[in-house]
Design a protein around this motif. Structure first.
Motif, PDB file in Angstrom:
ATOM      1  N   PRO A   1       0.806  -1.209   0.000  1.00  0.00           N
ATOM      2  CA  PRO A   1       0.000   0.000   0.000  1.00  0.00           C
ATOM      3  C   PRO A   1       0.849   1.273   0.000  1.00  0.00           C
ATOM      4  CG  PRO A   1      -0.752  -1.528   1.681  1.00  0.00           C
ATOM      5  CD  PRO A   1       0.545  -2.051   1.159  1.00  0.00           C
ATOM      6  N   LEU A   2       0.315   2.309  -0.601  1.00  0.00           N
ATOM      7  CA  LEU A   2       0.895   3.643  -0.550  1.00  0.00           C
ATOM      8  C   LEU A   2       0.243   4.364   0.627  1.00  0.00           C
ATOM      9  CD1 LEU A   2       2.658   5.927  -1.698  1.00  0.00           C
ATOM     10  CD2 LEU A   2       0.698   6.551  -3.142  1.00  0.00           C
ATOM     11  N   ILE A   3       1.061   4.862   1.540  1.00  0.00           N
ATOM     12  CA  ILE A   3       0.593   5.510   2.760  1.00  0.00           C
ATOM     13  C   ILE A   3       0.835   7.015   2.626  1.00  0.00           C
ATOM     14  CG2 ILE A   3       0.854   5.612   5.265  1.00  0.00           C
ATOM     15  CD1 ILE A   3       0.110   2.788   4.146  1.00  0.00           C
TER      16      ILE A   3
ATOM     17  N   GLY B   1       6.537  -0.144   9.706  1.00  0.00           N
ATOM     18  CA  GLY B   1       7.024  -1.084  10.705  1.00  0.00           C
ATOM     19  C   GLY B   1       6.840  -2.501  10.213  1.00  0.00           C
ATOM     20  N   PRO B   2       7.001  -3.458  11.089  1.00  0.00           N
ATOM     21  CA  PRO B   2       6.800  -4.857  10.698  1.00  0.00           C
ATOM     22  C   PRO B   2       5.326  -5.132  10.407  1.00  0.00           C
ATOM     23  CG  PRO B   2       7.195  -4.679  13.056  1.00  0.00           C
ATOM     24  CD  PRO B   2       7.394  -3.309  12.478  1.00  0.00           C
ATOM     25  N   GLY B   3       5.070  -6.024   9.472  1.00  0.00           N
ATOM     26  CA  GLY B   3       3.692  -6.355   9.124  1.00  0.00           C
ATOM     27  C   GLY B   3       3.006  -5.156   8.490  1.00  0.00           C
TER      28      GLY B   3
ATOM     29  N   ILE C   1       2.391   1.209  10.557  1.00  0.00           N
ATOM     30  CA  ILE C   1       2.993   2.502  10.237  1.00  0.00           C
ATOM     31  C   ILE C   1       3.391   3.118  11.560  1.00  0.00           C
ATOM     32  CG2 ILE C   1       2.557   4.761   9.203  1.00  0.00           C
ATOM     33  CD1 ILE C   1       0.005   3.314   7.968  1.00  0.00           C
ATOM     34  N   VAL C   2       4.538   3.787  11.596  1.00  0.00           N
ATOM     35  CA  VAL C   2       4.959   4.491  12.802  1.00  0.00           C
ATOM     36  C   VAL C   2       5.054   5.976  12.470  1.00  0.00           C
ATOM     37  CG1 VAL C   2       6.757   4.785  14.543  1.00  0.00           C
ATOM     38  CG2 VAL C   2       6.207   2.488  13.686  1.00  0.00           C
TER      39      VAL C   2
END
Length: 163
Positions: free
Chosen positions: A61-63, A108-110, A113-114
């Motif tokens: 995905p694009l965040i 982040g993992p999986g 998002i951070v």
């Protein structure tokens, strides 16, 4: 009941119905990306203070996180909106996060998002101070289809120091 009182009663019922309709519409717009029409499509751009993007893996995905103005500029004042685009699906969420400014957006993992941000708070002397904070946002994919749900929590990732 005279005609004046009947008019007032109908007016109150009409206004009450309109308020409930607006509340229901507002809740729906907070979860889904809806195109604006006419000049409204440009007016929302006036409140965007900053835009941050990240991509999860090559086909992920694009965040996009938007800092939207409108809060108290003396204390925080940037509301964070999250947009996720994946496989022709797009969702936008009002995160409820109100910060001074975003410092960093990372994956982040999986499916996480951070967000690292600078946040204002009142100290014991009622003086405004700033500190670094981090939030972890999880989104969900089911059979590579983006779901209309996210979860937000304070991150265990230590925030960077704030200058």
């Amino acid at each position: 009941m005279n005609s004046c009182n009947r008019f007032r009663l109908h007016l109150v019922q009409f206004i009450t119905g309109a308020v409930f309709l607006l509340m229901a519409t507002n809740q729906a717009l907070a979860l889904r990306c809806t195109a604006l029409s006419g000049d409204d499509r440009y007016s929302v751009l006036n409140t965007v203070q900053a835009m941050h993007q990240a991509k999860i893996q090559n086909q992920g995905p694009l965040i996009t996180v938007f800092e939207i103005g409108g809060g108290d500029p003396a204390m925080n004042g940037s509301f964070l909106y999250l947009r996720i685009e994946h496989n022709d699906q797009v969702f936008v969420w009002e995160t409820g996060l109100n910060v001074r400014s975003m410092q960093q957006l990372s994956t982040g993992p999986g499916n996480t998002i951070v967000i690292r941000a600078k946040e204002d708070f009142l100290d014991g002397n009622n003086m405004i101070q700033s500190r670094g904070v981090a939030y972890k946002i999880s989104f969900y994919l089911k059979n590579d289809i983006l779901e209309d749900a996210i979860s937000i929590e304070k991150s265990t990732v230590p925030p960077r120091s704030v200058k």
